[in-house]
Design an enzyme around this catalytic site. Sequence first.
Site, PDB file in Angstrom:
ATOM      1  N   ASP A   1      45.906  43.485  28.759  1.00 42.16           N
ATOM      2  CA  ASP A   1      46.487  42.598  29.181  1.00 42.16           C
ATOM      3  C   ASP A   1      46.629  40.940  28.435  1.00 42.16           C
ATOM      4  O   ASP A   1      47.440  40.320  28.319  1.00 42.16           O
ATOM      5  CB  ASP A   1      45.840  41.913  30.515  1.00 42.16           C
ATOM      6  CG  ASP A   1      46.257  42.453  31.738  1.00 42.16           C
ATOM      7  OD1 ASP A   1      47.404  43.206  31.846  1.00 42.16           O
ATOM      8  OD2 ASP A   1      45.784  42.102  32.837  1.00 42.16           O
TER       9      ASP A   1
ATOM     10  N   ASP B   1      38.503  44.177  43.679  1.00 46.32           N
ATOM     11  CA  ASP B   1      37.705  45.133  43.912  1.00 46.32           C
ATOM     12  C   ASP B   1      37.059  45.273  45.434  1.00 46.32           C
ATOM     13  O   ASP B   1      37.134  46.175  46.131  1.00 46.32           O
ATOM     14  CB  ASP B   1      36.621  45.311  43.125  1.00 46.32           C
ATOM     15  CG  ASP B   1      35.691  43.895  42.628  1.00 46.32           C
ATOM     16  OD1 ASP B   1      36.309  42.968  43.346  1.00 46.32           O
ATOM     17  OD2 ASP B   1      34.812  44.040  42.145  1.00 46.32           O
TER      18      ASP B   1
HETATM   19  O1  LIG Z   1      44.018  39.628  33.851  1.00 47.25           O
HETATM   20  C1  LIG Z   1      43.001  40.428  33.751  1.00 47.25           C
HETATM   21  C2  LIG Z   1      41.714  39.908  34.021  1.00 47.25           C
HETATM   22  C3  LIG Z   1      40.696  40.996  33.840  1.00 47.25           C
HETATM   23  N1  LIG Z   1      41.004  42.118  33.444  1.00 47.25           N
HETATM   24  C4  LIG Z   1      39.905  42.909  33.219  1.00 47.25           C
HETATM   25  O2  LIG Z   1      38.807  43.088  34.324  1.00 47.25           O
HETATM   26  C5  LIG Z   1      37.800  43.445  34.144  1.00 47.25           C
HETATM   27  C6  LIG Z   1      36.767  42.521  34.830  1.00 47.25           C
HETATM   28  O3  LIG Z   1      37.131  41.051  34.525  1.00 47.25           O
HETATM   29  P1  LIG Z   1      35.926  40.307  34.005  1.00 47.25           P
HETATM   30  O4  LIG Z   1      36.680  39.076  33.669  1.00 47.25           O
HETATM   31  O5  LIG Z   1      35.025  40.982  33.143  1.00 47.25           O
HETATM   32  O6  LIG Z   1      35.322  39.802  35.390  1.00 47.25           O
HETATM   33  P2  LIG Z   1      33.605  40.276  35.751  1.00 47.25           P
HETATM   34  O7  LIG Z   1      33.224  39.266  36.763  1.00 47.25           O
HETATM   35  O8  LIG Z   1      32.708  40.663  34.716  1.00 47.25           O
HETATM   36  O9  LIG Z   1      33.741  41.636  36.604  1.00 47.25           O
HETATM   37  C7  LIG Z   1      33.224  41.986  37.847  1.00 47.25           C
HETATM   38  O10 LIG Z   1      34.063  41.499  39.144  1.00 47.25           O
HETATM   39  C8  LIG Z   1      35.505  41.789  38.830  1.00 47.25           C
HETATM   40  C9  LIG Z   1      36.068  40.978  40.061  1.00 47.25           C
HETATM   41  O11 LIG Z   1      35.431  41.221  41.193  1.00 47.25           O
HETATM   42  C10 LIG Z   1      35.806  43.171  38.883  1.00 47.25           C
HETATM   43  O12 LIG Z   1      37.033  43.370  39.023  1.00 47.25           O
HETATM   44  C11 LIG Z   1      34.901  43.918  37.829  1.00 47.25           C
HETATM   45  O13 LIG Z   1      35.102  45.319  37.710  1.00 47.25           O
HETATM   46  C12 LIG Z   1      33.444  43.401  37.847  1.00 47.25           C
HETATM   47  O14 LIG Z   1      32.735  44.084  36.871  1.00 47.25           O
HETATM   48  C13 LIG Z   1      37.660  43.308  32.665  1.00 47.25           C
HETATM   49  O15 LIG Z   1      37.684  44.766  31.891  1.00 47.25           O
HETATM   50  C14 LIG Z   1      38.882  42.548  32.101  1.00 47.25           C
HETATM   51  O16 LIG Z   1      39.453  43.045  31.022  1.00 47.25           O
HETATM   52  C15 LIG Z   1      42.313  42.344  33.388  1.00 47.25           C
HETATM   53  O17 LIG Z   1      42.723  43.511  32.996  1.00 47.25           O
HETATM   54  N2  LIG Z   1      43.253  41.679  33.499  1.00 47.25           N
END
Ligand SMILES: O=c1ccn([C@@H]2O[C@H](COP(=O)(O)OP(=O)(O)O[C@H]3O[C@H](CO)[C@@H](O)[C@H](O)[C@H]3O)[C@@H](O)[C@H]2O)c(=O)[nH]1
Length: 615
Positions: free
Chosen positions: A136, A479
């Site tokens: 992204d 999720d």
């Molecule tokens: O516009 C976006 C925003 C995020 N991501 C991806 O989404 C994932 C999770 O995003 P992150 O910012 O790392 O959020 P976390 O809070 O660490 O993630 C937890 O919480 C998220 C929201 O509940 C879930 O989607 C994830 O799987 C879970 O690990 C990462 O691989 C990002 O690269 C995208 O692809 N596009």
Amino acid sequence: MANQNSLPLHERIELRYTLHKVIEFIILFLLLSLLVHRLLSFNNHGFAWLIAFLCELSFTLNWVITISNKWNIVEYKTYPDRLLQRVSKHELPPVDMFVTTADSKLEPPIITINTVLSLLAVDYPTNKLACYVSDDGCSPLTFYSLSEASKFAKLWVPFCKKYNVQVRAPFRYFSNNNATFSSNDSSEFKQEWTLLKDEYEQLSLKIEDAVGNSIPFDVSQDFAVFSNIERNNHPTIIKGNVFCQPTFDEILAPPLVLWENKEGVSDGLPHLIYISREKRPKHPHHSKAGAMNVLTRVSGLMTNAPFMLNVDCDMFVNNPNIMLHAMCTLLGSENETKNAFAQFPQIYYDGLKDDPFGNQMVVLWKFAGHGIAGIQGPIYAGTGCVHRRKVIYGLSPTDTKTGERYPNIGSGNVEMLKTFGTSEEFTKSAGDALQGNTERENMSSKSIEAAHRVGECEYEYGTNWGIKVGWRYGSTTEDILTGLSIHNKGWNSIFCTPNPPAFLGCAPTAGPDSMTQQKRWATGLLEILLSKNCPIFGTLFGNLQFRMFLFYFWVLSWGLRCIPELCYAALPAYSIITNTHFLPKVSDIYTTSLEYFTVHSSKIFTSWVVINFFC
Ligand SMILES: O=c1ccn([C@@H]2O[C@H](COP(=O)(O)OP(=O)(O)O[C@H]3O[C@H](CO)[C@@H](O)[C@H](O)[C@H]3O)[C@@H](O)[C@H]2O)c(=O)[nH]1
Ligand SMILES: [Mn+2]
């Protein structure tokens, strides 16, 4: 000896924690006694007493839900060996693997490529696997790192399989082994190990250099598509062949093909495809949910596997048998009408000891996870999960014959076009997936054009994407919302906990990062609780079990729990300033031994609960 073919592929083991349950009920009794004591002596006390009563009422409600969450502790055991005895490798179903990344600064490409390399090297026939990386951030760095990693993978994957390496993320593998060989290691292994370590160091250096701005790639060639673009405003870039290959050639960007398993051999390398979906400032992109839906559609056109594994870019595979473990819970006619997805727990490496910020979610995974495994199954946690494609396409367990839900499945069917969008190629592939037809034709120029289209930001307008099919929009915790919509339909999910753990990931290790993450989670969870997606409707009008509703309520109201906690914590200060009290006085307490027992134990208990569950 039992016939191997009659033995189950997975077993549900119910664990009885009788002593725990007794203690939980004693605590509940104490809490209720305290509430009764407060009610009976309301007239003699003032405001602080009332606030204390309301806070304790909310702690008690929380405790009741906690008991319900942990009532049926269940563990699933999976038997990959039995699966391999039952079906031959070429009968195993294909799996599309999705990795999402969004920012090459916050999510360093070296971490992303380690995740990708660990996925490419899993123990599963490689001609059944395709790895799709969604970027992204539309970053040339990520693309460059992936393209370099795909060259390294040609050495890394065979090495891991030959020597049955357990941790297949090279940064972890080489940091663990520190060049110490055991006396049993052959000289051939030592030689190959040293070669691979050198190759990996070179790869890391190249990526480090690229990050340090001495970009080694030629922007006039493969990387020209990335020049003069902004990460949130870039067109559908059409890009031809990057490294190898024929049939996926000229496929967008999005997507670009890095590596194609042209010969379809089971011991080669899986397909590796880079996708950067179109972004425009005026079009909502729906964060990760939007990226997942583009991945679903593009993969639907390219490989259309019946199962989809998704991982965050910072979660590498720690157990090479993950696919087989997941298949043990998803294959077979009974599982097909019961289990929607297999969720692996989120476990973190190098996290802070005792998880001071609570973002390793130990309580959620260790205790509540096994508890809800005994109801409808774990929530979908956004990473480390294998979904059924047809469930993501909106099928419910009762739609045994797909035809009942989508009559006349076909490319021209109006309902299909309204649901899945106007790409005839895609609706055809969706129809195939819904009917369980996994055969793929080679990609034609028409389907290549379609892959361009389904990556565009206008494609979803007027369709059911994000509403009834795909990853759901409307919450930053997409999720939980997506998993809830699946459970609402009556599907179960399976908590898959193999040993060693399936995935290991990164959790923020600093206060501000943790707070940003938790603010995002709290907001996303409240967005679900306060919307028409609130799980109570799933219980009243759908197939969400009542105790599952309680669990979702417990998760979704997580952000609100700070209100009674803060009030309770402020009560001692308030009482000192106003010269009142909110805890029963010692002279009150001795009136009955029950009260004595109740109040003192409750005080201890409350401190214990606050420390253990809310801090
Ligand atoms: O516009 C976006 C925003 C995020 N991501 C991806 O989404 C994932 C999770 O995003 P992150 O910012 O790392 O959020 P976390 O809070 O660490 O993630 C937890 O919480 C998220 C929201 O509940 C879930 O989607 C994830 O799987 C879970 O690990 C990462 O691989 C990002 O690269 C995208 O692809 N596009
Ligand atoms: Mn993350």
